[in-house]
Scaffold this active site. Structure first.
Site, PDB file in Angstrom:
ATOM      1  N   THR A  50       0.834  -1.195   0.000  1.00 59.53           N
ATOM      2  CA  THR A  50       0.000   0.000   0.000  1.00 59.53           C
ATOM      3  C   THR A  50       0.870   1.248   0.000  1.00 59.53           C
ATOM      4  O   THR A  50       2.100   1.174  -0.157  1.00 59.53           O
ATOM      5  CB  THR A  50      -1.028  -0.054   1.163  1.00 59.53           C
ATOM      6  OG1 THR A  50      -1.936   1.031   1.000  1.00 59.53           O
ATOM      7  CG2 THR A  50      -0.375   0.051   2.532  1.00 59.53           C
ATOM      8  N   LYS A  95       3.455   1.562  -3.944  1.00 59.91           N
ATOM      9  CA  LYS A  95       2.851   0.810  -5.058  1.00 59.91           C
ATOM     10  C   LYS A  95       3.666   0.909  -6.356  1.00 59.91           C
ATOM     11  O   LYS A  95       3.573   0.024  -7.200  1.00 59.91           O
ATOM     12  CB  LYS A  95       1.413   1.275  -5.288  1.00 59.91           C
ATOM     13  CG  LYS A  95       0.459   0.825  -4.184  1.00 59.91           C
ATOM     14  CD  LYS A  95      -0.975   1.187  -4.482  1.00 59.91           C
ATOM     15  CE  LYS A  95      -1.876   0.812  -3.316  1.00 59.91           C
ATOM     16  NZ  LYS A  95      -3.286   1.010  -3.589  1.00 59.91           N
TER      17      LYS A  95
END
Ligand code: NAP
Length: 293
Positions: free
Chosen positions: A68, A72
């Site tokens: 996350t 990313k």
């Protein structure tokens, strides 16, 4: 509740921060529904430790990871392989263990597609409005272009960013279907009925009284509005869509299905709709709890 033993498999989340994530709840509930000996743990990783963390995860025989904010894109050079959609988007949120390392996928977008499909929303042949040109909206533009949408109007507060995303997507798919526009020019949109996907951060809690566009005449053109935000559960954008006569959805099912698809990839299983629905109910309870805290 599983009892951890020598055969327990581990999955986890890499990010910073990770304190408020719903992913452990999604995956540990799925493991229990599937009767899998698997545990999912959030890992707080500092930027300078990302390489070590991923190498370490592979060395520790970790089955799969979610990735996350803010990693990313940074994760991509650390993969042994990448799925085509994730490569085009330039963002990976799921790592699947392979023989020589981790393969990267973007289940955020596959999750959005599955969430929309379960509501009977299809992208093929649709005239679509995307609001925003940040990371999420850019990925949505790739998703729409790769799933046969008709025309896609990409509206952003900063026109240059919309133009940049439109150029990238049009170039990738050898098309001119993505049309960039300044958000304030929304009255220039052709008079049609649109699926609108809200990908800006406007309306996110605590700024729940805001919507990226307030003009009521805009919402009369929307037959379905899909907000990627799920906190609050009903955004101002969704209320505006409903007042204009359209159907409105939030981003919670997108979050659910990005997890479901990651779980399916790690364990090579299919999660049934009733199991997904059960996890969704648990997520709703968790969010209500957070709102009341
Ligand atoms: P981002 O990269 O920071 O992009 C933010 C976007 O919002 C930009 O297009 C920005 O426009 C626009 N924006 C910000 N403030 C604005 C304002 N006052 N008026 C008009 N436009 C404004 O963020 P992101 O990562 O793409 O995330 C966007 C949203 O998607 C977040 O709210 C996030 O919660 C949601 N999301 C949900 C899921 C899910 O699983 N459901 C997954 C990912 C993201 P400018 O370019 O003009 O600054």
């Amino acid at each position: 509740m599983i009892s951890i033993n020598g055969k327990t498999r581990t999955c986890g989340l890499v990010g910073n921060p990770v304190e408020h994530t719903l992913s452990p709840m999604i995956h540990n509930t799925l493991a229990s529904l599937q009767d899998h000996n698997l545990v999912y743990i959030p890992f707080l990783v500092e930027k300078e430790k990302l390489i070590e963390a991923i190498k370490g995860a592979f060395g520790l025989n970790i089955l799969g990871m979610n990735v996350t904010i803010p990693y990313k894109s940074d994760i991509i050079p650390l993969l042994c392989e990448i799925d085509e959609l994730a490569e085009n988007i330039g963002a990976v949120n799921t790592l699947v263990r392979m023989e020589d390392g981790f393969k990267g996928y973007n289940t955020d977008m596959l999750g959005l597609l599955r969430a929309m499909n379960t509501e009977g929303i299809l992208l093929k042949g649709e005239d679509i409005i995307i609001l925003g040109a940040g990371g999420a909206a850019r990925a949505v533009a790739f998703l729409c272009a790769s799933n046969g949408a008709n025309r896609i109007f990409l509206l952003n507060r900063t026109l240059e960013k919309a133009e940049q995303v439109a150029n990238e997507v049009n170039h990738c798919f050898h098309t001119s279907s993505i049309v960039p526009m300044k958000m304030s020019d929304h009255h220039l949109l052709p008079d049609k009925h649109y699926l609108a996907i809200q990908g800006t951060s406007v309306g996110l809690s605590p700024n729940i009284s805001e919507a990226p566009i307030e003009d009521k005449s805009f919402y009369k053109k929307i037959h379905t509005g899909y907000d990627l935000i799920y906190n609050p559960v009903k955004t101002k954008f969704m209320s505006n869509v409903e007042q204009g006569g359209g159907r409105a959805f939030n981003g919670l099912k997108m979050l659910l299905y990005q997890g479901v698809i990651a779980y399916e990839l790690w364990n090579q299983v299919s999660i049934s709709e009733s199991q997904a629905e059960y996890v969704y109910m648990q997520m709703m309870k968790e969010i209500e709890k957070k709102i009341n805290e």
